[in-house]
Design a protein around this motif. Structure first.
Motif, PDB file in Angstrom:
ATOM      1  N   ASP A 178      -2.278  24.587  42.055  1.00  0.00           N
ATOM      2  CA  ASP A 178      -1.595  24.553  41.163  1.00  0.00           C
ATOM      3  C   ASP A 178       0.023  25.801  40.206  1.00  0.00           C
ATOM      4  O   ASP A 178      -1.063  26.679  39.930  1.00  0.00           O
ATOM      5  CB  ASP A 178      -2.146  24.161  39.732  1.00  0.00           C
ATOM      6  CG  ASP A 178      -1.478  22.876  38.605  1.00  0.00           C
ATOM      7  OD1 ASP A 178      -0.034  23.445  38.625  1.00  0.00           O
ATOM      8  OD2 ASP A 178      -1.661  22.518  38.098  1.00  0.00           O
ATOM      9  N   VAL A 179       0.504  25.438  40.801  1.00  0.00           N
ATOM     10  CA  VAL A 179       1.995  26.734  40.841  1.00  0.00           C
ATOM     11  C   VAL A 179       1.242  27.187  39.213  1.00  0.00           C
ATOM     12  O   VAL A 179       1.604  28.134  38.209  1.00  0.00           O
ATOM     13  CB  VAL A 179       3.286  26.665  41.296  1.00  0.00           C
ATOM     14  CG1 VAL A 179       3.875  27.728  40.576  1.00  0.00           C
ATOM     15  CG2 VAL A 179       2.681  26.223  42.761  1.00  0.00           C
ATOM     16  N   SER A 180       2.635  25.951  39.104  1.00  0.00           N
ATOM     17  CA  SER A 180       2.564  25.660  36.504  1.00  0.00           C
ATOM     18  C   SER A 180       0.506  26.655  35.911  1.00  0.00           C
ATOM     19  O   SER A 180       1.331  27.006  35.389  1.00  0.00           O
ATOM     20  CB  SER A 180       2.258  24.728  36.215  1.00  0.00           C
ATOM     21  OG  SER A 180       1.692  23.798  36.445  1.00  0.00           O
ATOM     22  N   ALA A 181      -0.093  26.527  36.658  1.00  0.00           N
ATOM     23  CA  ALA A 181      -1.670  26.422  36.322  1.00  0.00           C
ATOM     24  C   ALA A 181      -1.997  27.808  36.925  1.00  0.00           C
ATOM     25  O   ALA A 181      -3.013  28.238  35.930  1.00  0.00           O
ATOM     26  CB  ALA A 181      -2.215  25.298  35.725  1.00  0.00           C
ATOM     27  N   ASP A 182      -1.527  28.310  37.916  1.00  0.00           N
ATOM     28  CA  ASP A 182      -1.866  29.625  38.308  1.00  0.00           C
ATOM     29  C   ASP A 182      -3.510  28.930  38.490  1.00  0.00           C
ATOM     30  O   ASP A 182      -4.297  29.914  39.101  1.00  0.00           O
ATOM     31  CB  ASP A 182      -1.392  30.756  37.911  1.00  0.00           C
ATOM     32  CG  ASP A 182      -2.211  31.518  38.924  1.00  0.00           C
ATOM     33  OD1 ASP A 182      -2.177  31.262  39.642  1.00  0.00           O
ATOM     34  OD2 ASP A 182      -2.407  32.690  37.988  1.00  0.00           O
TER      35      ASP A 182
ATOM     36  N   ASN B 181      11.525  33.955  44.916  1.00  0.00           N
ATOM     37  CA  ASN B 181      11.968  33.762  43.282  1.00  0.00           C
ATOM     38  C   ASN B 181      13.858  33.197  43.147  1.00  0.00           C
ATOM     39  O   ASN B 181      14.114  34.247  43.592  1.00  0.00           O
ATOM     40  CB  ASN B 181      11.649  34.822  42.269  1.00  0.00           C
ATOM     41  CG  ASN B 181      10.266  34.744  41.488  1.00  0.00           C
ATOM     42  OD1 ASN B 181       9.872  34.023  42.128  1.00  0.00           O
ATOM     43  ND2 ASN B 181       9.426  35.436  42.305  1.00  0.00           N
TER      44      ASN B 181
ATOM     45  N   ASP C 228      11.446  22.314  43.881  1.00  0.00           N
ATOM     46  CA  ASP C 228      12.227  22.828  43.229  1.00  0.00           C
ATOM     47  C   ASP C 228      12.663  23.341  43.837  1.00  0.00           C
ATOM     48  O   ASP C 228      14.227  24.165  43.618  1.00  0.00           O
ATOM     49  CB  ASP C 228      11.745  23.093  42.126  1.00  0.00           C
ATOM     50  CG  ASP C 228      10.877  24.713  42.387  1.00  0.00           C
ATOM     51  OD1 ASP C 228      11.487  24.812  43.573  1.00  0.00           O
ATOM     52  OD2 ASP C 228      10.559  25.315  41.205  1.00  0.00           O
TER      53      ASP C 228
END
Length: 397
Positions: free
Chosen positions: A153-157, A91, A74
């Motif tokens: 997994d970035v989205s699930a931390d 960020n 992304d």
């Protein structure tokens, strides 16, 4: 090189003189880099050796040795704050956030990264050295002093141990990644089919981790049972499995060597650090050749062929958008590029003098201090881990 934040106070006193000339002025872009082609500007870091808190703008955030940067699919940049044992990112609002790390160690207290997964901020690391992403944004993290490859997994931390269970060599294992042993695996590159290549530093091997979980050695001479891995230099012109490499070893080495994959040509490049060469493995034929470096430690040969150039412990490499092989010539304090089409070596950043050059000037006029990493932004800008200056530089292209 010190390997602990416990040394920060004394190291900071030494560094205060070295970074005195660093200026943060003159770079108007939000990411800290101006738009003048060929100029270098600070992207992350202040030059202070410290642990800067999260939430500050990137150029106001202290690091303790910039090491590696990688962009997620992304476009978000993630980086290794090496002597703080952290994985952090910049960020969208330009601030820094820590994703993985809880001081120095090896995983969470409950070891849940071996089973169900663990939140990133509960997972202690010991000097991570490389980041890669797959097409879905899953991070692969080389936990060098932990002798492991972890995923995040970035989205699930959620952090998991993919493979590696302590230092050593247990041979190749096609059925159980839990039985796999690395010995300070330093570098990791990913092919588009999901295959990974690993530089197993203190085993002096290059290994392939296939998508089906099969691990095989593709270069280097595996040690016989009950014997220690042995460094050396041999094998050019023949099978890569008969080659020998020389990376830093001993009781407390620095990260040594590097990898770069040119899928278009089917070549895996290996920075053979203490042999002062860059070598090319033809993945189709399994043969190996030296392409840059004479084997002598030095800093000569810009403008000429790779085989005539001298280098000084290359520690990271990247294939650039222009097809050239860019490499961090660490002990020469420069970034250089080699063009495999024309066989010409060129200096692209650094002066060859150790220092902390002021930003906003030509990259080739900017002093560096032992750069350990190179990367490319999605727009093609060159990113330099100016390691002992504790900053990442961005060079507009």
């Amino acid at each position: 090189m010190s390997h602990s934040r416990k040394t920060r106070r004394s190291a900071l006193a030494v560094a205060s003189v070295a970074v005195a000339s660093v200026s943060l002025a003159g770079c108007p872009r939000e990411d800290g880099c101006d738009e003048v082609v060929g100029h270098a500007c600070v992207m992350v870091g202040t030059g202070e050796l410290a642990l800067g808190p999260d939430g500050l703008p990137a150029r106001e955030t202290d690091l303790y040795w910039a090491f590696d940067m990688e962009y997620a699919p992304d476009g978000t940049p993630y980086f290794i704050d090496w002597n703080n044992h952290l994985v952090r990112r910049i960020n969208a609002d330009g601030t820094v956030e820590t994703l993985i790390g809880d001081f120095v160690g090896d995983g969470p207290p409950d070891m849940s990264d071996l089973t169900t997964g663990a939140p990133g901020l509960t997972v202690s690391l010991n000097h991570p050295t490389d980041i890669q992403f797959d097409d879905d944004g899953l991070m692969y993290l080389m936990a060098w002093h932990n002798h492991k490859i972890r995923t995040y997994d970035v989205s699930a931390d959620s952090v998991h141990v993919l493979c590696g269970r302590g230092a050593g060599y247990a041979g190749d294992n096609a059925t159980d990644l839990n039985a796999l042993r690395f010995n300070q695996p330093k570098a990791l590159v990913r092919a588009s089919d999901g295959t990974f290549y690993v530089l197993d530093q203190r085993n002096f091997l290059i290994r392939r981790l296939a998508p089906d979980g099969m691990i095989t050695t593709i270069a280097g001479t595996p040690p016989m049972p009950g014997t220690m891995p042995m460094p050396g230099y041999e094998g050019d012109g023949g099978p890569a499995l008969m080659a020998r490499f020389r990376f830093e070893a001993g009781g407390n080495p620095e990260p040594s060597g590097g990898l770069a994959l040119d899928e278009a040509s089917g070549i895996l490049y290996v920075a053979d650090g203490l042999n002062y060469r860059i070598r090319a493995i033809d993945l189709a034929t399994g043969t190996i050749e030296s392409v840059v470096g004479t084997g002598t430690n030095g800093n000569t040969g810009d403008g000429g062929p790779g085989a005539s150039a001298t280098i000084s412990h290359v520690r990271d490499m990247e294939i650039g958008p222009d097809g050239r092989l860019y490499f961090a010539d660490t002990e020469n304090h420069v970034i250089r590029a080699w063009d495999p089409a024309t066989d010409v070596v060129e200096r692209v950043a650094g002066t060859g003098t150790m220092g902390a050059g002021a930003e906003g000037q030509l990259a080739t006029a900017t002093d560096l201090n032992r750069p350990f990493g190179v990367a490319f932004a999605p727009d093609g800008d060159l990113i330099v881990a100016d390691t002992l200056n504790s900053r990442f530089l961005r060079i507009a292209r």
